[in-house]
Design an enzyme around this catalytic site. Structure first.
Site, mmCIF file in Angstrom:
data_model
loop_
_atom_site.group_PDB
_atom_site.id
_atom_site.type_symbol
_atom_site.label_atom_id
_atom_site.label_comp_id
_atom_site.label_asym_id
_atom_site.label_seq_id
_atom_site.Cartn_x
_atom_site.Cartn_y
_atom_site.Cartn_z
ATOM 1 C CB SER A 61 -1.040 0.113 1.040
ATOM 2 O OG SER A 61 -0.163 0.185 2.554
ATOM 3 C CG LEU A 63 4.877 -0.335 -3.765
ATOM 4 C CD1 LEU A 63 5.062 -1.738 -4.516
ATOM 5 C CD2 LEU A 63 6.322 -0.042 -3.205
ATOM 6 C CB CYS A 177 -0.825 8.928 4.699
ATOM 7 S SG CYS A 177 -0.112 10.462 4.362
#
Length: 331
Positions: A61, A63, A177
């Site tokens: 997740s 990348l 994030c």
């Protein structure tokens, strides 16, 4: 010098700037989305030494925004994977990769001997810990943050106001994030600005980016910003401490729910922020230190803001991190 010929040709940079850059040492906190564009720019520009700290491993997740990594890096420590990729780009840039957490127990050592700190962490606790240390040591800090479709980057400390001066109040709800999402290109925009600010500080360019905030919002493609050279430092600054610094003499309050982890200390009391607001604390001795603990530091900060009105003794904050794996998911 053919490697750096194009940047040396820039009059504002020149051979003097290249020499300064080659002798510089920086600390980069976090090897994730912001670091992914920032690190190649700094290493490729000829930065002499990078100390990089990150405790995590590369996940699939990551990348879409952590573009320095490839599929082959999944499962590898981020700091070590970054070091390998940077060595392939410019072996003249020494990278000291630390697979560790940046927290109050490690921060002083990690900041020792560097000319600049670059905050690329997805953690406001780490950002404020870095700011406090940089402010005490007159060490410049370039701090950046991105969530969703927007973000900011600013130059703090080193003679300029600290992060606390510009952001004395935390948001009412935490976001990162992981919880709020993030768009990869937005991270890239902020990270390249952070890299440019770093080059400006390390080569002593004018005007200095210290005391400058730049914002970007992808919805509408809007840049903004302002200088904050005269922002006053807040009168009260409860600092983060490491869990190991808590003692039995402290009044320790664990603000988490039981499913978030075991008590932070054998002497800790489990209370909510609402409990603290509605029921005054009763320290057992004058000037007893109150230590407020939670996962990210947000609830501890909120509780400290309330207690400052009634408690004239010392206050400290502890960000314990996610300890919920064995205790069920946090809702």
């Amino acid at each position: 010098m053919s490697r750096y010929a194009r940047q040396i040709a820039v009059p504002e940079f020149g051979a003097t700037g290249q020499h300064a850059l080659s002798g510089a040492r920086v600390l980069v906190i976090g090897a994730g989305g912001l670091a992914a564009p920032l690190l190649p720019y700094l290493a490729s520009a000829g930065l002499g030494h990078i100390r990089l700290v990150d405790p995590d491993v590369v996940e699939l997740s990551n990348l879409h925004r952590q573009t320095l990594f490839t599929m082959d890096d999944i499962g590898q420590p981020k700091a070590l994977a970054c070091a390998a990729h940077l060595a392939a780009r410019n072996p003249d840039c020494a990278v000291d990769a630390q697979v560790a957490q940046f927290d109050p127990s490690t921060a002083e050592t990690l900041c020792d001997g560097v000319n600049l700190v670059l905050d690329c962490a997805d953690s406001f606790a780490a950002s404020y810990i870095a700011s406090d240390i940089c402010q005490r040591n007159t060490l410049p800090l370039i701090s950046a943050s991105v969530v969703g479709t927007g973000g900011y980057v600013g130059g703090f400390c080193g003679g300029a106001p600290s992060l606390r001066a510009l952001f004395p109040d935390l948001p009412q709800t935490a976001g990162s994030c992981a919880t709020l999402g993030v768009l990869g290109p937005v991270v890239g925009v902020i990270a390249t600005l952070q890299a440019q600010m770093a080059l400006a500080v390390l080569t002593d360019q004018t005007p200095t980016p210290l005391g400058q905030l730049v914002t970007f919002e992808a919805t509408g493609f809007r840049f903004g910003g302002f200088r904050f050279d005269r922002a006053p430092e807040p009168a009260h600054c409860p600092e983060f401490i490491a869990p190991s610094e808590m003692t039995a003499d402290d009044l320790i309050i664990d603000l988490r729910q039981p499913d978030e982890g075991p008590l932070a200390h054998a002497k800790a009391q489990r209370l909510s922020v609402h409990d603290l607001i509605t029921t005054p604390l009763s320290p057992t001795k004058p000037q007893q230190r109150i230590v407020l603990c939670c996962r990210s530091g947000l609830r501890a900060w909120q509780a400290a803001e309330h207690l400052l009105a009634t408690h004239d003794g010392p206050l400290s904050l502890v960000a314990l991190g996610d300890q919920s794996q064995s205790f069920g998911d946090i809702t």
